[in-house]
Design a protein around this motif. Structure first.
Motif, mmCIF file in Angstrom:
data_model
loop_
_atom_site.group_PDB
_atom_site.id
_atom_site.type_symbol
_atom_site.label_atom_id
_atom_site.label_comp_id
_atom_site.label_asym_id
_atom_site.label_seq_id
_atom_site.Cartn_x
_atom_site.Cartn_y
_atom_site.Cartn_z
ATOM 1 N N PRO A 104 -26.500 -22.221 22.731
ATOM 2 C CA PRO A 104 -25.256 -21.536 22.066
ATOM 3 C C PRO A 104 -23.978 -21.900 22.869
ATOM 4 C CG PRO A 104 -27.102 -20.031 21.836
ATOM 5 C CD PRO A 104 -27.566 -21.246 23.005
ATOM 6 N N GLN A 108 -24.512 -14.788 24.879
ATOM 7 C CA GLN A 108 -25.109 -13.924 23.870
ATOM 8 C C GLN A 108 -24.933 -12.367 24.127
ATOM 9 O OE1 GLN A 108 -26.965 -15.762 21.078
ATOM 10 N NE2 GLN A 108 -25.271 -16.997 21.883
ATOM 11 N N GLU A 138 -27.501 -8.502 13.956
ATOM 12 C CA GLU A 138 -26.262 -9.245 13.629
ATOM 13 C C GLU A 138 -25.409 -8.523 12.934
ATOM 14 O OE1 GLU A 138 -28.008 -12.638 11.796
ATOM 15 O OE2 GLU A 138 -28.757 -13.461 13.493
ATOM 16 N N TYR A 142 -24.036 -8.022 17.261
ATOM 17 C CA TYR A 142 -24.620 -8.759 18.068
ATOM 18 C C TYR A 142 -25.256 -10.089 17.752
ATOM 19 C CZ TYR A 142 -24.582 -4.077 20.594
ATOM 20 O OH TYR A 142 -24.412 -2.920 21.029
ATOM 21 N N ASP A 143 -25.634 -10.747 18.788
ATOM 22 C CA ASP A 143 -25.944 -12.183 18.340
ATOM 23 C C ASP A 143 -27.427 -12.034 18.145
ATOM 24 O OD1 ASP A 143 -23.294 -13.844 18.929
ATOM 25 O OD2 ASP A 143 -23.732 -12.754 20.860
ATOM 26 N N SER A 156 -36.635 -11.271 24.129
ATOM 27 C CA SER A 156 -35.499 -11.231 22.926
ATOM 28 C C SER A 156 -36.562 -11.586 21.904
ATOM 29 C CB SER A 156 -34.376 -12.245 23.163
ATOM 30 O OG SER A 156 -34.665 -13.627 22.394
ATOM 31 N N VAL A 219 -26.479 -14.451 28.849
ATOM 32 C CA VAL A 219 -26.212 -13.082 28.350
ATOM 33 C C VAL A 219 -25.024 -12.347 28.662
ATOM 34 C CG1 VAL A 219 -27.337 -10.982 27.684
ATOM 35 C CG2 VAL A 219 -28.765 -12.996 27.662
#
Length: 250
Positions: A104, A108, A138, A142-143, A156, A219
């Motif tokens: 990404p 995150q 989501e 949030y991711d 996670s 993060v």
């Protein structure tokens, strides 16, 4: 790009449906670049160990390598490859070749949930709980989701998580998680330690990052706890990961 083979053959409904509908099996996922993958030995070991546990039989690494090489063909050099072993009694090996992915581009943000995966040391199919909590995260802005067990950080929904202490050292949560391939690779070249990490103690860490088959990502937030992205520390982790040689399939 999507290419699927089952036991080295084009998939058929008769071969495809019965095993997958049972929702039983295990898999590994990897990024392939120039027909090579980092930690290929670890991926093959993961598949063999899970196969012995779920089906009581070995899954030879040379066989899996040959199936991946065949599915890539002569034309695909970069891809996302997933090897899925499925079926209730007699397992089949499915190789899925898709477009390659990268880490990404943005840090995150994770929402903690009180949920852990069954048989967490196995990367098994049928991750309804992970997907469900990920989607809820989501929807909340949030991711992704951070799995916890009575306030203890585990992993996670789709990655391992690590924290940076005040000295910049890497700390992995001590919990029942999946020992991810990228995590194992980083442990080979990066001094790390494991300790119990609680949600109530997140504020004492200076940073965090997640690792999975697509690499390393910073993060920036867990629930209401904000982390400053430690550029130099993450660059050191990324450099160690980038320097890991990739292994050929052929």
């Amino acid at each position: 790009m999507l290419r699927i083979e089952i036991d080295g053959e084009p998939p058929t409904i008769d071969h495809f449906a019965p095993g997958l509908l049972a929702n039983y099996g295990h898999f590994t996922a990897m990024q392939v670049r120039d027909r090579r993958a980092k930690g290929l030995d670890l991926h093959l070991r993961r598949l063999d160990q899970a196969n012995r546990e779920l089906y009581g039989k070995e899954l030879p690494g040379d066989h899996v390598r040959a199936l991946i090489s065949q599915a890539l063909g002569d034309d695909v050099r970069d891809a996302t490859v997933r090897v899925i072993v499925f079926g209730v009694d007699e397992p089949s090996v499915m190789v899925v070749v898709r477009t390659p992915y990268g880490s990404p581009a943005t840090p995150q943000r994770l929402m903690s949930v009180d949920y852990t995966r069954p048989l967490p040391h196995v990367k098994h199919i049928g991750g309804f709980g992970q997907i469900h909590h990920g989607k809820l995260a989501e929807r909340a802005g949030y991711d992704g989701a951070l799995l916890t067990d009575d306030g203890v950080v585990v992993e996670s929904a789709i990655a391992n998580i690590a924290f940076l202490d005040d000295a910049g050292d890497v700390v992995w949560p001590q919990a029942d998680w999946l020992h991810g391939i990228t995590m194992q690779l980083l442990e080979r070249g990066l001094p790390t330690r494991r300790e119990v990490v609680r949600l109530t103690d997140l504020g004492r860490y200076r940073g965090a990052f997640v690792t999975n088959s697509i690499g390393v990502a910073a993060v920036s937030r867990i629930d209401d706890v904000e982390f400053t992205v430690d550029g130099p520390a993450l660059a050191r982790v990324q450099a160690i990961y980038d320097a890991i040689p990739a292994d050929p399939f052929d």
